[in-house]
Write a protein that holds these residues in place. Structure first.
Motif, short mmCIF file in Angstrom:
data_model
loop_
_atom_site.label_atom_id
_atom_site.label_comp_id
_atom_site.label_asym_id
_atom_site.label_seq_id
_atom_site.Cartn_x
_atom_site.Cartn_y
_atom_site.Cartn_z
N THR A 80 0.69 -1.42 0.16
CA THR A 80 0.02 -0.02 0.14
C THR A 80 0.88 1.26 -0.06
O THR A 80 2.03 1.05 0.36
N SER A 98 3.15 -7.29 1.60
CA SER A 98 2.80 -8.89 1.85
C SER A 98 3.91 -9.74 1.23
O SER A 98 4.42 -9.36 0.14
N ALA A 131 -4.08 -7.53 8.03
CA ALA A 131 -3.50 -6.14 8.54
C ALA A 131 -4.30 -5.04 7.81
O ALA A 131 -4.27 -5.04 6.76
N SER A 132 -4.74 -3.91 8.77
CA SER A 132 -5.31 -2.88 8.25
C SER A 132 -4.02 -1.69 8.01
O SER A 132 -2.91 -2.05 8.47
N ASN A 133 -4.28 -0.65 7.42
CA ASN A 133 -3.22 0.47 7.41
C ASN A 133 -3.44 1.13 8.78
O ASN A 133 -4.11 0.73 9.57
N TYR A 134 -2.14 1.79 8.93
CA TYR A 134 -2.13 2.50 10.50
C TYR A 134 -3.19 3.63 10.27
O TYR A 134 -3.26 4.27 9.40
N ALA A 190 -2.51 -0.34 14.02
CA ALA A 190 -3.18 -1.16 12.88
C ALA A 190 -3.88 -2.09 13.67
O ALA A 190 -3.30 -2.87 14.53
N TYR A 238 1.33 -10.37 6.34
CA TYR A 238 1.42 -8.78 6.23
C TYR A 238 2.10 -8.46 7.28
O TYR A 238 2.39 -8.93 8.17
N ILE A 272 6.62 -9.47 9.03
CA ILE A 272 5.45 -9.67 7.97
C ILE A 272 5.15 -11.06 8.33
O ILE A 272 5.97 -12.33 8.09
N PHE A 275 4.80 -4.21 7.98
CA PHE A 275 4.99 -3.11 7.48
C PHE A 275 6.38 -2.61 7.39
O PHE A 275 7.35 -3.07 8.22
N ARG A 284 1.86 -0.93 4.21
CA ARG A 284 1.68 -2.48 4.48
C ARG A 284 1.96 -3.12 3.37
O ARG A 284 2.04 -2.88 2.15
N VAL A 340 -4.54 -5.90 13.15
CA VAL A 340 -3.97 -7.14 12.71
C VAL A 340 -4.73 -8.41 13.04
O VAL A 340 -5.28 -8.47 14.15
#
Length: 188
Positions: free
Chosen positions: A85, A95, A118-121, A126, A100, A113, A102, A93, A128
């Motif tokens: 991302t 993978s 995982a979401s973005n911060y 985040a 995933y 990883i 960061f 993020r 996870v």
């Protein structure tokens, strides 16, 4: 009402002026945390991008990496990721092999990883999920608390949602449970 909006606008303007005077990424980020939908949010984001440019996501030989600027072919972070991302709050993020983690703007893996989701911060955290549980981590990968959940959603406006094994949905503040309510009929 109009008077209350004037007060809110003045607080936002004062906070923005303080971020500009302090002139650090942290000060601007704090302004954005405090005023995510304010009238000066877009201006703050543009100033941050100009003052502290971040690498731009790019695709090469079926892998993602990052170039120094839009339109460039100069990779500053090697194209080695299955997915990536754009940078958000200083981290992207990425993978590999379905897991995933960061990286920072230098390309260093700062959160391993190892997560299945995982979401973005957002607001410094985040959401996870690993093979066993869902939870929130800070920018070093340290869990927000010892609490784990069945599922978590990213923070937005300082709050996040999480669901527990008994189908209770909780609304979380930055470091505490605010409200929990069992939702009927969610069983499989």
């Amino acid at each position: 009402d109009a008077k209350q909006q004037l007060v809110l606008d003045k607080v936002e303007a004062d906070d923005f002026k303080m971020a500009q005077q302090t002139n650090t990424q942290d000060a601007y980020q704090q302004f954005l945390y405090n005023h995510p939908y304010g009238k000066l949010t877009e201006k703050a984001e543009k100033e941050m991008a100009r003052k502290w440019p971040t690498p731009v996501r790019a695709f090469k030989k079926n892998k993602y990496g990052f170039v120094d600027k839009v339109g460039s072919s100069k990779f500053v972070i090697k194209a080695a990721y299955d997915q990536a991302t754009d940078f958000k709050e200083g981290l992207a993020r990425v993978s590999k092999g379905g897991k995933y983690g960061f990286i920072n703007t230098s390309g260093d893996v700062v959160v391993p990883i190892k997560y299945t989701v995982a979401s973005n911060y957002s607001y410094g955290f985040a959401a996870v999920k690993d093979d066993n549980a869902a939870y929130f981590v800070d920018k070093t990968g340290k869990p927000l608390s010892e609490e784990t959940y069945v599922d978590t959603k990213a923070f937005s406006e300082g709050l996040a949602a999480a669901s527990e094994a008994d189908f209770t949905v909780v609304c979380l503040g930055m470091d505490r449970t605010i409200e929990g309510e069992q939702i009927e009929g969610l069983e499989d």
